[in-house]
Design a protein around this motif. Structure first.
Motif, short mmCIF file in Angstrom:
data_model
loop_
_atom_site.label_atom_id
_atom_site.label_comp_id
_atom_site.label_asym_id
_atom_site.label_seq_id
_atom_site.Cartn_x
_atom_site.Cartn_y
_atom_site.Cartn_z
N GLN A 82 0.81 -1.22 0.00
CA GLN A 82 0.00 0.00 0.00
C GLN A 82 0.85 1.28 0.00
O GLN A 82 0.35 2.35 -0.37
CB GLN A 82 -0.92 0.01 1.22
CG GLN A 82 -1.94 -1.13 1.23
CD GLN A 82 -2.64 -1.27 2.55
OE1 GLN A 82 -2.07 -0.98 3.61
NE2 GLN A 82 -3.89 -1.73 2.52
N ALA A 83 2.11 1.16 0.37
CA ALA A 83 2.96 2.34 0.52
C ALA A 83 3.13 3.13 -0.77
O ALA A 83 3.32 4.35 -0.74
CB ALA A 83 4.33 1.93 1.06
N SER A 84 3.04 2.47 -1.92
CA SER A 84 3.17 3.17 -3.21
C SER A 84 1.82 3.31 -3.92
O SER A 84 1.77 3.46 -5.14
CB SER A 84 4.15 2.42 -4.12
OG SER A 84 5.47 2.51 -3.62
N GLY A 85 0.74 3.24 -3.15
CA GLY A 85 -0.58 3.43 -3.72
C GLY A 85 -1.27 2.15 -4.12
O GLY A 85 -2.40 2.19 -4.64
N GLY A 86 -0.65 1.01 -3.91
CA GLY A 86 -1.25 -0.26 -4.27
C GLY A 86 -2.27 -0.74 -3.27
O GLY A 86 -2.52 -0.10 -2.24
N GLU A 87 -2.87 -1.90 -3.55
CA GLU A 87 -3.88 -2.45 -2.66
C GLU A 87 -3.95 -3.96 -2.81
O GLU A 87 -3.55 -4.52 -3.82
CB GLU A 87 -5.25 -1.83 -2.97
CG GLU A 87 -6.34 -2.16 -1.96
CD GLU A 87 -5.96 -1.79 -0.53
OE1 GLU A 87 -5.37 -2.67 0.14
OE2 GLU A 87 -6.24 -0.65 -0.10
N VAL A 88 -4.47 -4.61 -1.76
CA VAL A 88 -4.72 -6.05 -1.77
C VAL A 88 -6.21 -6.25 -1.58
O VAL A 88 -6.76 -5.90 -0.53
CB VAL A 88 -3.93 -6.77 -0.66
CG1 VAL A 88 -4.27 -8.26 -0.66
CG2 VAL A 88 -2.44 -6.57 -0.85
N PHE A 89 -6.88 -6.76 -2.61
CA PHE A 89 -8.31 -7.00 -2.56
C PHE A 89 -8.60 -8.49 -2.37
O PHE A 89 -7.98 -9.34 -3.02
CB PHE A 89 -8.99 -6.53 -3.84
CG PHE A 89 -9.20 -5.04 -3.91
CD1 PHE A 89 -9.95 -4.37 -2.96
CD2 PHE A 89 -8.64 -4.30 -4.95
CE1 PHE A 89 -10.14 -2.99 -3.03
CE2 PHE A 89 -8.83 -2.93 -5.03
CZ PHE A 89 -9.59 -2.27 -4.07
N THR A 90 -9.58 -8.80 -1.51
CA THR A 90 -10.07 -10.17 -1.35
C THR A 90 -11.44 -10.29 -2.03
O THR A 90 -11.99 -9.30 -2.51
CB THR A 90 -10.19 -10.51 0.14
OG1 THR A 90 -11.06 -9.56 0.78
CG2 THR A 90 -8.83 -10.46 0.82
N TYR A 91 -11.97 -11.51 -2.08
CA TYR A 91 -13.19 -11.78 -2.85
C TYR A 91 -13.03 -11.28 -4.29
O TYR A 91 -13.99 -10.85 -4.92
CB TYR A 91 -14.41 -11.12 -2.22
CG TYR A 91 -14.84 -11.69 -0.90
CD1 TYR A 91 -15.60 -12.86 -0.83
CD2 TYR A 91 -14.51 -11.06 0.29
CE1 TYR A 91 -16.02 -13.38 0.39
CE2 TYR A 91 -14.93 -11.56 1.52
CZ TYR A 91 -15.68 -12.73 1.56
OH TYR A 91 -16.09 -13.24 2.77
#
Length: 568
Positions: A264-273
């Protein structure tokens, strides 16, 4: 026996949900890369690309992130599903420890297991694997006093395999046209036993079949008996745990929980489902993914941590997989073993119940392959491998988080074919016959537990059994396999098992690229990031990884008794 919740009742969903739930409206493009799967390989690649300034989107079809490193809680208990123990994370500054420290920003802490981290049972005999090379050897000498030369040569060969791995890894990073030159270098540099089976190598050292079986007793960690399994992966596992076993403080879910902030530090994300339906192509280039809800997400890089069978037989369009030769490649590898796991909850603490911080490996005898074959031919035959793990004893924070409770896990082989007739039925609603079969195996596994811990009879409060269909449903492995590909010697000769694919913009990560296990998949994640960034930027990032990890302040519990400090 204390009342147990019948396995036929569908349990309530877990509260241990790591990651943000996917919604198309929550996407924030553009992304520099998309990672399919949030196992440790995918998270490592994503976190390292993020550290290099890339904005990375990780898509996980499960309700929680982490792949086989995730944990779940139910009925007031918590269990890990894959992290039963980790090696190379003690005081000694190994690459694995440094990489964990970097990925988690020093937030992931480790608790040591007992000095004896694995106890191997061959029928009524048992053999202890103790932390530290000298303790390891002395423990075996107590039982095999005339085998010191064989034992020292064994550890010498284990170390030689470790020293060979940089060259093996380099081959996965260099272009295929370097193959002939690398073949010459490997011929003169690599030990001749690297691609032999475990049994072949051990038989060169000793003719004592009991000693051979005891030394090979960790074969359950990679799912192949010594007569067919690769000595290379066996040696890597022995080396990994040689200085002791450790467990994440706070439970297995802490792995994904502490790594996601790096993504997330560089604007990313981890999505579930977040179920990916297909990889999008523009000609011969991967340009994004299409989700199960029809949403298309574009990015110049797509990185699959879903395993090669999922990637090339399900996610990639069939014409592209055929044209690029990957469909043919899939005929040269096989899915690894499937398994059963019995999750047990007790309403007393691990200390009150006398549960150890040692793993128990239970075998009927030294004839591993013969016992496996008998079981495959007759499911009612003695189970050829039963593994006992005690997570609540290993985690010093467990009693604070779950007062007055303890947990146990029992793992055993469970061929997918025995459960395939229910594969089209929905999870939790597979019918009476399926639940009856599960209950039968549950009771059989409980008897193995009572045989070694008779004080637990009558103490079980809750239990439930997962089958290969559970692994298929939650982790999307088609045959319920837990170690990706089989780890036979031929698997490690497949030059196509590398991060960069023949399809531009498509990369692979995870355990199929290097080897099974958390450390193997994590190193694969690092190698994939290097492959994407190139030699110069990859090297620069590695310097940052190890510089940052070295400077991180990590307050750790005492090292495992008998462990020895060492250089990387």
């Amino acid at each position: 026996m204390a009342a147990s919740k019948p396995a036929s009742q569908a349990p309530k969903p877990s509260r241990l949900r790591i990651g943000r739930r996917y919604r198309a409206t929550r996407l924030d493009p553009p992304y520099d890369a998309i990672v399919i799967g949030s196992g440790i390989g995918g998270l490592t690649t994503a976190a390292m690309l993020s550290a290099a300034g890339r904005k990375v989107l990780v898509l996980e079809q499960h309700y929680t992130a982490g792949g086989f490193t995730h944990a779940y809680d139910r009925n007031g208990y918590e269990w890990d599903v894959g992290i039963h123990y980790i090696g190379d994370v003690g005081e000694h500054p190994t690459m694995v420890r440094k990489l964990f420290d970097f990925l988690s920003d020093g937030q992931l802490k480790w608790a040591p297991m007992d000095r004896t981290y694995d106890r191997i049972f061959l029928g009524d005999q048992h053999f202890d694997l103790r932390a530290g090379p000298e303790a390891f050897i002395s423990g075996f000498l107590e039982r095999f006093p005339g085998e010191e030369r064989a034992l020292r040569e064994y550890l010498k060969r284990v170390s030689a395999v470790g020293r060979a791995m940089p060259l093996v890894t380099m081959e996965k990073l260099l272009p295929l046209w370097c193959g002939p030159l690398l073949s010459l270098i490997k011929k003169w540099s690599l030990p001749p036993y690297l691609h032999k089976t475990t049994y072949e190598v051990l038989r060169e050292l000793t003719d004592n079949e009991t000693l051979i079986a005891a030394l090979a007793g960790q074969w359950g960690d990679y799912g192949m008996t010594p007569d067919v399994g690769s000595f290379m992966v066996h040696a890597l596992i022995v080396k990994h745990y040689l200085y002791g076993g450790y467990y994440p403080v706070g439970g297995a879910s802490k792995v994904a929980e502490t790594i996601i902030p790096r993504v997330q530090a560089s604007g990313g994300e981890v999505f579930t489902y977040a179920e990916v339906e297909t990889i999008l192509l523009d000609g011969h280039r991967a340009v994004g993914v299409r989700m199960a809800d029809g949403t298309e997400i574009r990015a110049p890089l797509v990185i699959s941590g879903a395993g090669v069978f999922n990637t090339f037989a399900r996610l990639l369009p069939a014409s592209a997989a055929e044209h690029s030769g990957y469909r043919d490649h899939l005929t040269k590898v096989r899915p690894s073993m499937a398994h059963l796991c019995l999750y047990i909850g007790l309403q007393k603490t691990a200390e009150e119940l006398g549960l150890p911080k040692t793993n128990y490996w239970l075998y009927p005898g030294a004839d591993y392959s013969g016992n496996v074959q008998k079981f495959l031919e007759d499911p009612k035959a003695e189970i050829p491998l039963v593994y006992l793990s005690f997570p609540s004893a290993k985690d010093p924070s467990f009693t604070r988080r779950y007062p007055g409770r303890a947990t146990i896990e029992i793992v055993a082989p469970g061929p997918y074919e025995w459960f395939a007739q229910w594969q089209e039925q929905p999870w939790g609603k597979r019918g009476v016959d399926y639940e009856s079969l599960k209950e039968d195996y549950s009771q059989r596994l409980l008897e193995y537990l009572y045989r070694h811990f008779p004080q637990l009879r009558g103490q079980i409060d809750y239990y439930e059994l997962s089958t290969p269909l559970s692994t298929r449903y939650f982790c999307s492995y088609g045959k319920g396999e837990i170690y990706g590909l089989d780890h036979d010697p031929d698997r490690f000769k497949q030059t196509w098992l590398r991060p960069k694919t023949r399809i531009k913009g498509l990369f692979l990560t995870g355990q199929d690229i290097m080897s099974c296990g958390v450390a193997g998949a994590m190193v694969a994640g690092m190698v994939t990031a290097q492959s994407i960034l190139g030699l110069r930027r990859g090297r620069s990032l590695l310097k940052k990884v190890f510089a940052d990890s070295a400077s991180a302040t990590v307050k750790e519990t005492d090292p495992a008794p008998g462990s020895v400090s060492r250089s990387p």
